[in-house]
Scaffold this motif. Structure first.
Motif, PDB file in Angstrom:
ATOM      1  N   PRO A  61      30.156   9.434  58.380  1.00  0.00           N
ATOM      2  CA  PRO A  61      29.773   8.618  59.550  1.00  0.00           C
ATOM      3  C   PRO A  61      30.853   8.496  60.615  1.00  0.00           C
ATOM      4  CG  PRO A  61      29.333   7.457  57.465  1.00  0.00           C
ATOM      5  CD  PRO A  61      30.230   8.614  57.161  1.00  0.00           C
ATOM      6  N   SER A  64      31.102   9.987  65.058  1.00  0.00           N
ATOM      7  CA  SER A  64      30.925   9.283  66.326  1.00  0.00           C
ATOM      8  C   SER A  64      32.180   8.516  66.716  1.00  0.00           C
ATOM      9  CB  SER A  64      29.735   8.323  66.224  1.00  0.00           C
ATOM     10  OG  SER A  64      29.933   7.392  65.178  1.00  0.00           O
ATOM     11  N   THR A 206      24.369  11.901  71.749  1.00  0.00           N
ATOM     12  CA  THR A 206      24.837  11.775  70.379  1.00  0.00           C
ATOM     13  C   THR A 206      23.824  12.406  69.432  1.00  0.00           C
ATOM     14  OG1 THR A 206      25.985   9.737  70.930  1.00  0.00           O
ATOM     15  CG2 THR A 206      25.531  10.147  68.604  1.00  0.00           C
ATOM     16  N   VAL A 207      24.313  13.191  68.502  1.00  0.00           N
ATOM     17  CA  VAL A 207      23.473  13.844  67.503  1.00  0.00           C
ATOM     18  C   VAL A 207      23.914  13.332  66.141  1.00  0.00           C
ATOM     19  CG1 VAL A 207      22.749  16.035  66.494  1.00  0.00           C
ATOM     20  CG2 VAL A 207      23.183  15.877  68.947  1.00  0.00           C
ATOM     21  N   SER A 208      22.985  12.842  65.349  1.00  0.00           N
ATOM     22  CA  SER A 208      23.321  12.300  64.039  1.00  0.00           C
ATOM     23  C   SER A 208      23.576  13.424  63.039  1.00  0.00           C
ATOM     24  CB  SER A 208      22.193  11.405  63.529  1.00  0.00           C
ATOM     25  OG  SER A 208      21.052  12.194  63.215  1.00  0.00           O
ATOM     26  N   VAL A 209      24.146  13.042  61.905  1.00  0.00           N
ATOM     27  CA  VAL A 209      24.396  14.004  60.833  1.00  0.00           C
ATOM     28  C   VAL A 209      23.096  14.616  60.342  1.00  0.00           C
ATOM     29  CG1 VAL A 209      25.189  14.192  58.443  1.00  0.00           C
ATOM     30  CG2 VAL A 209      26.569  12.955  60.122  1.00  0.00           C
ATOM     31  N   TRP A 210      22.052  13.803  60.217  1.00  0.00           N
ATOM     32  CA  TRP A 210      20.783  14.308  59.705  1.00  0.00           C
ATOM     33  C   TRP A 210      20.140  15.277  60.686  1.00  0.00           C
ATOM     34  CZ3 TRP A 210      21.081  13.401  54.922  1.00  0.00           C
ATOM     35  CH2 TRP A 210      21.645  12.213  54.446  1.00  0.00           C
ATOM     36  N   GLN A 211      20.278  15.039  61.979  1.00  0.00           N
ATOM     37  CA  GLN A 211      19.762  15.983  62.969  1.00  0.00           C
ATOM     38  C   GLN A 211      20.494  17.317  62.890  1.00  0.00           C
ATOM     39  OE1 GLN A 211      20.318  13.301  66.342  1.00  0.00           O
ATOM     40  NE2 GLN A 211      18.106  13.311  66.714  1.00  0.00           N
ATOM     41  N   HIS A 346      29.725  19.538  68.591  1.00  0.00           N
ATOM     42  CA  HIS A 346      29.629  18.452  67.613  1.00  0.00           C
ATOM     43  C   HIS A 346      30.659  18.665  66.502  1.00  0.00           C
ATOM     44  CE1 HIS A 346      25.867  17.559  69.653  1.00  0.00           C
ATOM     45  NE2 HIS A 346      25.450  18.779  69.395  1.00  0.00           N
ATOM     46  N   ARG A 349      31.505  16.078  63.612  1.00  0.00           N
ATOM     47  CA  ARG A 349      30.503  15.919  62.558  1.00  0.00           C
ATOM     48  C   ARG A 349      30.382  17.164  61.696  1.00  0.00           C
ATOM     49  NH1 ARG A 349      29.012  13.153  66.948  1.00  0.00           N
ATOM     50  NH2 ARG A 349      28.186  11.059  66.735  1.00  0.00           N
TER      51      ARG A 349
END
Length: 414
Positions: A61, A64, A206-211, A346, A349
């Protein structure tokens, strides 16, 4: 820094210092827990495993946070915390508190690695691939130096030497911090945020880890990286046991030759291989070649069970050479893939995800090798080699399909 040292050179020195401490830490941690904290060998192994995986998983996490505060600021902060966590091991004795210190150390070391990649991206705008290869060579040199320091300290006195290893690591983390603060300037990402219309020019969605995990290219890369990371326990765990139990049980000197061979290959070939990747501009090809070479090394280790005497020892040495070459190729390919345009935006991440994938492979590897390969027969080694080759073939196919899809999309857009 004095003498007009460039940010690249400052980060290089910081990398060497930091990895020297890491080498001493890795070589002395188990001995430290067993000899100075009265932790059983099994409990020490479990403690290290839990702290490693927990630290790597907990770092996911933080991508970000790195993007928000910048690579340099986060790297400096993580090195300070890592140094304090390593120093705290010298003052605590409870297994629970020790495990907590190790988790903190593993967590902030993983976050620091991701932040360091962001620094590299920001300060290496030209000849980036060659610079990254030089950093990998310096990192490996530092690990060898640290391991040598640990060996000398443990030979002098086991308990005191193990304590010295933890102290060396704590000092190296803080020294690394000083080098980065003095020699690496703040990048644009760490300056105060602009106002007005300029704000939109520096921010990105922002792009999440799951994305990110939903992207086929990254998911394939991570899965194959986890499998190829078996090369680390093969070199540090499986082959030394194989030599001492089956190939040459009479003496320990072949294990020393194993370590020296790996160190020489990794240190001397990392930059030339980096230049090769830079010239060919095909990290996918190098990634597949790393898998093929790793499989050849595993198969050669298995073949040593089919013969005896000096021939068997020669085959094991050849296996070490092949696995070491695979390590160099894998390191070069994965670094270039992480810094590829579709992933570099990214980077914080994707670096954390890659670190966790490799940690899973390295953690599962010893148990897998113990159950399958470390038997007085060749079939186990051949089975692991076949698994690696299948993964390399799948990665080659997936990379080809993704390239074809990208070509089609560009043609449709044109």
């Amino acid at each position: 820094m004095p003498g007009g040292v460039t940010p690249r050179r400052a980060l290089g020195w910081a990398t060497l210092v930091n990895m020297t401490g890491s080498g001493a830490y890795g070589a002395g941690l188990t001995v430290f827990l067993v000899q100075t904290r009265s932790v059983s060998a099994a409990a020490a192994a479990g403690c290290i495993l839990v702290s490693t995986l927990g630290g790597k998983f907990g770092a996911l996490p933080f991508g970000s946070v790195i993007d928000r505060f910048g690579g340099r600021r986060m790297y400096v902060s993580t090195k300070v915390v890592s140094g304090l966590a390593s120093a705290a091991l010298l003052a605590v004795s409870s297994p629970v508190v020790i495990t907590g210190c190790l988790i903190v150390y593993g967590l902030f070391s993983a976050v620091g690695g991701s932040a360091r990649n962001v620094i590299i991206r920001d300060i290496a705008q030209t000849e980036t691939k060659i610079y990254r290869a030089k950093l990998r060579s310096l990192a490996n040199t530092g690990i060898v130096l640290g391991s040598s320091v640990a060996a000398a300290a443990l030979a002098w006195d086991v308990p005191r030497g193990a304590i010295a290893c933890m102290a060396v690591n704590a000092v190296s983390c803080l020294a690394c911090t000083g080098l980065v603060v003095a020699g690496v300037p703040a990048t644009e990402r760490e300056q105060p945020e602009p106002t007005g219309t300029e704000r939109g020019q520096v921010t990105s969605p922002t792009v999440s880890v799951w994305q990110l995990l939903a992207r086929p290219r990254l998911a394939t890369f991570l899965a194959v990286s986890a499998v190829f990371s078996l090369m680390t326990p093969v070199l540090t765990y499986a082959l030394p046991l194989w030599i001492s139990q089956y190939t040459y049980p009479h003496d320990a000197w072949p294990v020393g030759i194993l370590v020296a061979t790996n160190a020489v290959i990794v240190i001397t070939l990392q930059v030339p291989v980096g230049r090769f990747v830079d010239r060919r501009d095909r990290p996918d090809t190098v990634m597949v070649l790393a898998g093929v070479t790793l499989g050849l090394g595993l198969a050669t280790a298995g073949a040593s069970a089919l013969v005896s005497g000096q021939i068997s020892l020669v085959l094991v040495w050849l296996a070490v050479v092949l696995v070491s070459l695979a390590e160099v190729l894998f390191s070069a390919a994965t670094t270039e893939l992480l810094f590829a345009p579709e992933m570099a935006s990214h980077l914080s991440r994707t670096s954390s995800l890659f670190t966790f994938a490799c940690a899973v492979g390295e953690a599962v590897g010893p148990a897998l090798l113990l159950a399958v390969a470390l038997r007085p027969a060749a079939i186990g080694w051949f089975a692991v080699a076949a698994t690696v080759w299948v993964c390399a073939l799948c990665y080659l196919r997936a990379a080809a399909l993704l390239r074809s899809r990208q070509v089609g999309e560009r043609a449709a857009a044109a």
